[in-house]
Design a protein around this motif. Structure first.
Motif, PDB file in Angstrom:
ATOM      1  N   LYS A  33      39.835  45.957  41.774  1.00 42.60           N
ATOM      2  CA  LYS A  33      40.603  46.333  40.527  1.00 42.60           C
ATOM      3  C   LYS A  33      41.666  46.953  40.869  1.00 42.60           C
ATOM      4  CE  LYS A  33      37.146  45.774  36.784  1.00 42.60           C
ATOM      5  NZ  LYS A  33      35.994  44.923  38.155  1.00 42.60           N
ATOM      6  N   PHE A  34      41.897  47.767  41.973  1.00 48.38           N
ATOM      7  CA  PHE A  34      42.849  48.257  42.214  1.00 48.38           C
ATOM      8  C   PHE A  34      42.886  48.199  43.667  1.00 48.38           C
ATOM      9  CE2 PHE A  34      43.184  50.077  38.515  1.00 48.38           C
ATOM     10  CZ  PHE A  34      41.380  50.608  37.572  1.00 48.38           C
ATOM     11  N   ARG A  35      44.090  48.520  44.183  1.00 45.17           N
ATOM     12  CA  ARG A  35      44.423  48.876  44.984  1.00 45.17           C
ATOM     13  C   ARG A  35      45.674  49.859  45.936  1.00 45.17           C
ATOM     14  NH1 ARG A  35      42.754  44.959  50.212  1.00 45.17           N
ATOM     15  NH2 ARG A  35      43.865  47.007  51.992  1.00 45.17           N
ATOM     16  N   VAL A  36      45.978  49.998  46.847  1.00 45.16           N
ATOM     17  CA  VAL A  36      47.329  50.624  47.359  1.00 45.16           C
ATOM     18  C   VAL A  36      47.272  50.403  48.898  1.00 45.16           C
ATOM     19  CG1 VAL A  36      48.063  53.196  47.853  1.00 45.16           C
ATOM     20  CG2 VAL A  36      46.724  53.238  45.850  1.00 45.16           C
ATOM     21  N   LEU A  37      48.532  50.060  49.740  1.00 41.72           N
ATOM     22  CA  LEU A  37      48.747  49.914  50.497  1.00 41.72           C
ATOM     23  C   LEU A  37      50.151  50.483  51.167  1.00 41.72           C
ATOM     24  CD1 LEU A  37      48.783  45.423  49.933  1.00 41.72           C
ATOM     25  CD2 LEU A  37      47.465  46.915  51.119  1.00 41.72           C
ATOM     26  N   LYS A  38      50.187  50.217  52.276  1.00 40.27           N
ATOM     27  CA  LYS A  38      50.907  50.877  52.663  1.00 40.27           C
ATOM     28  C   LYS A  38      52.448  49.498  52.611  1.00 40.27           C
ATOM     29  CE  LYS A  38      49.350  54.706  54.947  1.00 40.27           C
ATOM     30  NZ  LYS A  38      49.073  55.763  56.159  1.00 40.27           N
ATOM     31  N   THR A  39      53.669  49.850  53.281  1.00 37.12           N
ATOM     32  CA  THR A  39      54.934  49.008  53.186  1.00 37.12           C
ATOM     33  C   THR A  39      54.325  48.351  54.915  1.00 37.12           C
ATOM     34  OG1 THR A  39      56.199  50.163  51.951  1.00 37.12           O
ATOM     35  CG2 THR A  39      57.006  48.477  53.658  1.00 37.12           C
ATOM     36  N   GLY A  40      54.465  46.774  54.475  1.00 40.28           N
ATOM     37  CA  GLY A  40      53.884  46.130  55.509  1.00 40.28           C
ATOM     38  C   GLY A  40      52.843  46.002  55.541  1.00 40.28           C
ATOM     39  N   GLN A  41      51.441  45.998  55.054  1.00 41.93           N
ATOM     40  CA  GLN A  41      50.203  45.679  54.994  1.00 41.93           C
ATOM     41  C   GLN A  41      50.562  44.717  54.758  1.00 41.93           C
ATOM     42  OE1 GLN A  41      47.568  49.698  53.535  1.00 41.93           O
ATOM     43  NE2 GLN A  41      47.301  49.655  55.625  1.00 41.93           N
ATOM     44  N   SER A  42      49.192  43.953  55.065  1.00 43.79           N
ATOM     45  CA  SER A  42      48.711  42.410  54.379  1.00 43.79           C
ATOM     46  C   SER A  42      47.238  42.952  53.121  1.00 43.79           C
ATOM     47  CB  SER A  42      48.672  41.067  55.156  1.00 43.79           C
ATOM     48  OG  SER A  42      47.616  41.677  55.757  1.00 43.79           O
ATOM     49  N   MET A  43      46.869  41.661  52.619  1.00 38.78           N
ATOM     50  CA  MET A  43      45.835  41.925  51.269  1.00 38.78           C
ATOM     51  C   MET A  43      45.807  40.556  50.974  1.00 38.78           C
ATOM     52  SD  MET A  43      46.286  43.695  48.385  1.00 38.78           S
ATOM     53  CE  MET A  43      44.562  43.318  47.715  1.00 38.78           C
ATOM     54  N   THR A  44      44.798  40.082  50.478  1.00 36.81           N
ATOM     55  CA  THR A  44      43.879  39.584  49.516  1.00 36.81           C
ATOM     56  C   THR A  44      43.841  39.159  48.488  1.00 36.81           C
ATOM     57  OG1 THR A  44      44.260  37.994  52.039  1.00 36.81           O
ATOM     58  CG2 THR A  44      43.389  36.605  49.416  1.00 36.81           C
ATOM     59  N   LEU A  45      43.918  39.192  47.077  1.00 39.03           N
ATOM     60  CA  LEU A  45      43.137  39.159  46.023  1.00 39.03           C
ATOM     61  C   LEU A  45      43.175  37.751  45.527  1.00 39.03           C
ATOM     62  CD1 LEU A  45      46.352  41.517  45.645  1.00 39.03           C
ATOM     63  CD2 LEU A  45      45.688  40.859  43.549  1.00 39.03           C
ATOM     64  N   LEU A  46      41.444  38.367  45.481  1.00 40.04           N
ATOM     65  CA  LEU A  46      39.919  36.806  45.158  1.00 40.04           C
ATOM     66  C   LEU A  46      40.540  37.284  43.313  1.00 40.04           C
ATOM     67  CD1 LEU A  46      38.604  34.225  45.634  1.00 40.04           C
ATOM     68  CD2 LEU A  46      37.211  36.687  45.546  1.00 40.04           C
ATOM     69  N   CYS A  47      40.827  35.871  42.670  1.00 35.23           N
ATOM     70  CA  CYS A  47      40.430  35.264  41.509  1.00 35.23           C
ATOM     71  C   CYS A  47      39.706  33.729  41.550  1.00 35.23           C
ATOM     72  CB  CYS A  47      42.298  34.406  41.057  1.00 35.23           C
ATOM     73  SG  CYS A  47      41.458  34.236  39.110  1.00 35.23           S
ATOM     74  N   ALA A  48      38.312  34.509  40.529  1.00 38.40           N
ATOM     75  CA  ALA A  48      37.260  33.412  40.747  1.00 38.40           C
ATOM     76  C   ALA A  48      36.840  32.943  39.184  1.00 38.40           C
ATOM     77  CB  ALA A  48      35.834  34.083  41.576  1.00 38.40           C
ATOM     78  N   GLN A  49      35.867  32.167  38.769  1.00 42.17           N
ATOM     79  CA  GLN A  49      35.831  31.168  37.809  1.00 42.17           C
ATOM     80  C   GLN A  49      35.025  31.056  38.172  1.00 42.17           C
ATOM     81  OE1 GLN A  49      37.289  27.688  36.306  1.00 42.17           O
ATOM     82  NE2 GLN A  49      38.121  27.484  38.380  1.00 42.17           N
ATOM     83  N   ASP A  50      34.007  30.679  36.530  1.00 45.44           N
ATOM     84  CA  ASP A  50      32.994  30.282  36.711  1.00 45.44           C
ATOM     85  C   ASP A  50      32.704  29.012  35.008  1.00 45.44           C
ATOM     86  OD1 ASP A  50      30.927  32.229  34.946  1.00 45.44           O
ATOM     87  OD2 ASP A  50      32.899  31.335  34.473  1.00 45.44           O
ATOM     88  N   MET A  51      34.378  28.504  34.368  1.00 48.04           N
ATOM     89  CA  MET A  51      33.800  27.855  33.829  1.00 48.04           C
ATOM     90  C   MET A  51      34.880  26.089  33.872  1.00 48.04           C
ATOM     91  SD  MET A  51      36.149  29.990  31.339  1.00 48.04           S
ATOM     92  CE  MET A  51      37.139  30.702  32.357  1.00 48.04           C
ATOM     93  N   ASN A  52      34.887  26.595  35.172  1.00 52.71           N
ATOM     94  CA  ASN A  52      35.086  24.745  35.664  1.00 52.71           C
ATOM     95  C   ASN A  52      36.291  24.522  35.500  1.00 52.71           C
ATOM     96  OD1 ASN A  52      34.151  22.634  37.573  1.00 52.71           O
ATOM     97  ND2 ASN A  52      33.377  21.047  35.511  1.00 52.71           N
ATOM     98  N   HIS A  53      37.405  25.305  35.088  1.00 57.14           N
ATOM     99  CA  HIS A  53      38.821  24.928  34.631  1.00 57.14           C
ATOM    100  C   HIS A  53      39.445  23.636  35.689  1.00 57.14           C
ATOM    101  CE1 HIS A  53      38.578  27.653  31.451  1.00 57.14           C
ATOM    102  NE2 HIS A  53      38.244  27.151  31.167  1.00 57.14           N
TER     103      HIS A  53
END
Lengths: 113, 116
Positions: A9-29
Motif C-alpha cells: 500500500k505504501f513504499r519509500v525508496l531511495k534513488t536507484g533502488q528497485s522494487m516490484t508492485l503486485l496486482c492480483a485479481q480474483d475475477m478472472n478478468h
C-alpha cells in the motif's frame, strides 16, 4: 471475493533502488492495466495486458517493466527508481472486450527520495 | 488519439446547492464515456457510463450526465449535493473498436468540495 488488490500500500525508496508492485485479481478478468496518478494530470497508462503472457506499452512506459505470467497477477517493476516516479499507482482490470468497465485497485503510494 | 479536458480543477459548493462538472473530449472516432469518482485515499469507482442509447445517464446516488455529440461534451450534474459527495471526479473515454483494448484516456480531474 477480494476483487482487485495491490501490494504494498505504501513504499519509500531511495534513488536507484528497485522494487516490484503486485496486482492480483480474483475475477478472472482478461485485461489488466497499470496507471500512475499525479496531481493535475489525471491517470496515465503505463503498461497493459490483454491476456496471460502478453504485455504492451501504454502512454508513459519509460522506466517501468511488467510481467503477466499468471492470468490473475500483473506485476509492475521499477529497476532503478527515480524521484520522477514518485506517484500513486493504480491497477485496473476489465473482463471482456465488449464490457468496457474497468475495476480499480486501492492504489500504492510510492515515494522515491 | 483521444484527449479529455475537464474545464475546472476545483469546484467548491455549499451543501444542497446544484453542481456541474464539465468535461469535453476530442476524438477522431466514436467513444464510450465514463465518470469515475475517487474518495479521499481510495481507488476509483465507476459513477456512470454512456455506451449507447439515451444520451442522459444516471447514477444511483443522484448524479446524471448528458452526452452531447455535437459539442463533444459529457458534463456531470447533481441538483443538490451532500457533504459526502466531496471527492475527485474523473471523466474518461474509450474509443470504439477492438484495437483500443479498453484503454481509458482520463481528464485531469475535478476536485469537488462541498461545504456545510
Amino acid at each position: 471475493n477480494a476483487g482487485v488488490t495491490q501490494t504494498p500500500k505504501f513504499r519509500v525508496l531511495k534513488t536507484g533502488q528497485s522494487m516490484t508492485l503486485l496486482c492480483a485479481q480474483d475475477m478472472n478478468h482478461e485485461y489488466m492495466y497499470w496507471y500512475r496518478q499525479d496531481p493535475g494530470m489525471g491517470l496515465r497508462l503505463i503498461h497493459y495486458s490483454v491476456g496471460e503472457g502478453t504485455t504492451a506499452k501504454g502512454e508513459v512506459p519509460d522506466g517501468y517493466n511488467v510481467s503477466r505470467l499468471k492470468k490473475q497477477n500483473f506485476l509492475l517493476g521499477l529497476e532503478s527508481a527515480a524521484p520522477s516516479q514518485t506517484s500513486v499507482y493504480f491497477c485496473a482490470t476489465k473482463p471482456t472486450v465488449v464490457n468496457n468497465e474497468q475495476f480499480f485497485g486501492p492504489g500504492t503510494r510510492l515515494t522515491v527520495l | 488519439a483521444q484527449s479529455v479536458t475537464q474545464l475546472d480543477s476545483q469546484v467548491p459548493v455549499f451543501e444542497e446547492a446544484p453542481v456541474e462538472l464539465r468535461c469535453n473530449y476530442s476524438s477522431s472516432v466514436s467513444v464510450y464515456l465514463f465518470w469515475y469518482v475517487q474518495y479521499p485515499n481510495q481507488g476509483l469507482q465507476l459513477l456512470l457510463k454512456y455506451l449507447s442509447g439515451s444520451t442522459l445517464v444516471e447514477s444511483i446516488n443522484g448524479f446524471e450526465a448528458e452526452f452531447n455529440k455535437s459539442q463533444t461534451s459529457f458534463h456531470l450534474r447533481k441538483p443538490s449535493v451532500h457533504i459526502s459527495d466531496t471527492a475527485e471526479y474523473f471523466c474518461a473515454v474509450i474509443p470504439f473498436g477492438g484495437t483500443s483494448y479498453g484503454k481509458l484516456t482520463f481528464g485531469q480531474g475535478t476536485i469537488l468540495t462541498v461545504h456545510p
